[in-house]
Design a protein around this motif. Structure first.
Motif, PDB file in Angstrom:
ATOM      1  N   ASP A   1       0.949  -0.842  -0.035  1.00 64.55           N
ATOM      2  CA  ASP A   1      -0.054   0.170  -0.106  1.00 64.55           C
ATOM      3  C   ASP A   1       1.021   0.913  -0.263  1.00 64.55           C
ATOM      4  N   ASP A   2       1.179   2.380  -1.393  1.00 60.83           N
ATOM      5  CA  ASP A   2       1.578   3.498  -1.030  1.00 60.83           C
ATOM      6  C   ASP A   2       2.961   3.251  -0.833  1.00 60.83           C
ATOM      7  N   ASP A   3       3.297   2.504  -1.802  1.00 59.51           N
ATOM      8  CA  ASP A   3       5.159   2.430  -2.093  1.00 59.51           C
ATOM      9  C   ASP A   3       5.606   2.028  -1.151  1.00 59.51           C
ATOM     10  N   GLN A   4       4.815   0.947  -0.015  1.00 54.76           N
ATOM     11  CA  GLN A   4       5.496  -0.067   1.539  1.00 54.76           C
ATOM     12  C   GLN A   4       4.566  -1.211   1.440  1.00 54.76           C
ATOM     13  N   TRP A   5       5.428  -2.329   2.533  1.00 59.04           N
ATOM     14  CA  TRP A   5       4.116  -3.301   2.488  1.00 59.04           C
ATOM     15  C   TRP A   5       4.435  -3.296   3.959  1.00 59.04           C
ATOM     16  N   GLU A   6       2.723  -3.288   4.554  1.00 56.20           N
ATOM     17  CA  GLU A   6       2.688  -3.462   5.258  1.00 56.20           C
ATOM     18  C   GLU A   6       1.997  -4.056   6.662  1.00 56.20           C
ATOM     19  N   ASP A   7       1.470  -3.679   7.687  1.00 59.78           N
ATOM     20  CA  ASP A   7       0.448  -4.509   8.171  1.00 59.78           C
ATOM     21  C   ASP A   7       0.990  -6.402   8.570  1.00 59.78           C
ATOM     22  N   GLY A   8       2.549  -6.122   8.607  1.00 53.18           N
ATOM     23  CA  GLY A   8       2.662  -7.447   8.716  1.00 53.18           C
ATOM     24  C   GLY A   8       3.110  -7.951  10.035  1.00 53.18           C
ATOM     25  N   GLU A   9       3.830  -8.679   9.917  1.00 47.79           N
ATOM     26  CA  GLU A   9       5.239  -9.084  11.492  1.00 47.79           C
ATOM     27  C   GLU A   9       6.220  -9.883  10.752  1.00 47.79           C
ATOM     28  N   ILE A  10       7.117  -9.294  11.560  1.00 46.88           N
ATOM     29  CA  ILE A  10       8.511 -10.112  11.533  1.00 46.88           C
ATOM     30  C   ILE A  10       8.877 -10.744  12.784  1.00 46.88           C
ATOM     31  N   TYR A  11       9.172 -12.268  12.988  1.00 47.32           N
ATOM     32  CA  TYR A  11       9.864 -12.884  13.949  1.00 47.32           C
ATOM     33  C   TYR A  11      11.583 -12.499  14.243  1.00 47.32           C
ATOM     34  N   ASP A  12      11.571 -12.463  15.736  1.00 43.34           N
ATOM     35  CA  ASP A  12      12.982 -12.567  15.800  1.00 43.34           C
ATOM     36  C   ASP A  12      13.688 -14.293  16.110  1.00 43.34           C
ATOM     37  N   PRO A  13      13.358 -15.054  15.703  1.00 39.05           N
ATOM     38  CA  PRO A  13      14.221 -16.228  16.354  1.00 39.05           C
ATOM     39  C   PRO A  13      15.479 -16.092  17.109  1.00 39.05           C
ATOM     40  N   GLU A  14      16.215 -15.342  17.527  1.00 42.64           N
ATOM     41  CA  GLU A  14      17.464 -15.331  18.577  1.00 42.64           C
ATOM     42  C   GLU A  14      16.704 -14.658  20.022  1.00 42.64           C
ATOM     43  N   SER A  15      15.118 -13.824  19.594  1.00 40.15           N
ATOM     44  CA  SER A  15      14.800 -13.810  21.035  1.00 40.15           C
ATOM     45  C   SER A  15      13.180 -14.468  21.500  1.00 40.15           C
ATOM     46  N   GLY A  16      12.909 -15.187  19.994  1.00 41.41           N
ATOM     47  CA  GLY A  16      11.252 -15.452  20.221  1.00 41.41           C
ATOM     48  C   GLY A  16      10.236 -14.582  20.500  1.00 41.41           C
ATOM     49  N   LYS A  17      10.579 -13.797  20.145  1.00 45.33           N
ATOM     50  CA  LYS A  17       9.300 -12.838  19.621  1.00 45.33           C
ATOM     51  C   LYS A  17       8.746 -12.517  18.731  1.00 45.33           C
ATOM     52  N   THR A  18       7.990 -11.972  18.332  1.00 40.71           N
ATOM     53  CA  THR A  18       7.157 -11.001  17.151  1.00 40.71           C
ATOM     54  C   THR A  18       7.359  -9.846  16.882  1.00 40.71           C
ATOM     55  N   TYR A  19       6.591  -9.162  16.429  1.00 39.89           N
ATOM     56  CA  TYR A  19       6.714  -7.645  16.099  1.00 39.89           C
ATOM     57  C   TYR A  19       6.292  -7.050  15.004  1.00 39.89           C
ATOM     58  N   SER A  20       5.238  -5.704  14.396  1.00 41.96           N
ATOM     59  CA  SER A  20       4.763  -5.550  14.471  1.00 41.96           C
ATOM     60  C   SER A  20       5.930  -5.077  12.944  1.00 41.96           C
ATOM     61  N   CYS A  21       5.208  -4.924  12.083  1.00 40.60           N
ATOM     62  CA  CYS A  21       6.619  -4.595  10.636  1.00 40.60           C
ATOM     63  C   CYS A  21       5.983  -3.509   9.612  1.00 40.60           C
ATOM     64  N   ARG A  22       6.944  -3.059   9.398  1.00 44.22           N
ATOM     65  CA  ARG A  22       6.355  -2.354   7.688  1.00 44.22           C
ATOM     66  C   ARG A  22       8.182  -2.384   6.949  1.00 44.22           C
ATOM     67  N   ILE A  23       7.720  -2.454   5.563  1.00 44.64           N
ATOM     68  CA  ILE A  23       9.061  -2.770   4.904  1.00 44.64           C
ATOM     69  C   ILE A  23       9.007  -1.677   3.261  1.00 44.64           C
TER      70      ILE A  23
END
Length: 144
Positions: free
Chosen positions: A94-116
């Motif tokens: 949407d509007d020149d970016q990828w949004e509304d997704g999530e990214i998982y960090d396997p080093e910490s086991g945490k999931t974050y909201s994300c945009r690219i």
């Protein structure tokens, strides 16, 4: 004459901005993470963009065993290998970016909201909690 110059300038400005406009599928392909530790293959499934780890610089632990998702908060997922793990999921363009997704960090086991965002052929991947201003950005390069 001045009106023509203004028209030419406006036309060139509009054309140059179109040349830099992103297309949704520009994100597809394999990307090298900022520290070169992993390669992420971004693919499209059911209209959303996801990415899985397809290569690790160090895929094994010191004892020779495969690295596993040992920090995952869900106990039943801790034995899955890191290679093949979905790292990013659920993105829409949407509007020149990828949004509304999530990214998982396997080093910490945490999931974050994300945009690219894509800038100059590189991905700016921003993971955050709550609002994008409360996060961290890493830059991934296209792997050839």
């Amino acid at each position: 004459m001045i009106n023509r110059l203004i028209l030419v300038f406006i036309s060139l400005t509009a054309l140059s901005s179109l040349a830099y406009a992103q297309k949704a599928d520009d994100i597809l392909g394999t990307w090298l993470t900022d520290e070169g530790k992993a390669r992420i293959e971004v693919y499209k499934e059911n209209g959303k963009y996801n990415g899985k780890i397809v290569w690790l610089k160090e895929p094994k632990n010191e004892d020779g065993s495969l690295k596993r998702d040992k920090e995952n908060p869900e106990k039943e997922l801790r034995d899955r290998p890191i290679v093949g793990l979905n790292l990013i999921k659920g993105f829409v363009f949407d509007d020149d970016q990828w949004e509304d997704g999530e990214i998982y960090d396997p080093e910490s086991g945490k999931t974050y909201s994300c945009r690219i965002k894509m800038k100059k052929g590189k991905l700016e991947v921003r993971g955050y909690i709550g609002a994008p201003m409360f996060g961290r950005t890493v830059v991934w390069s296209r792997y050839k």
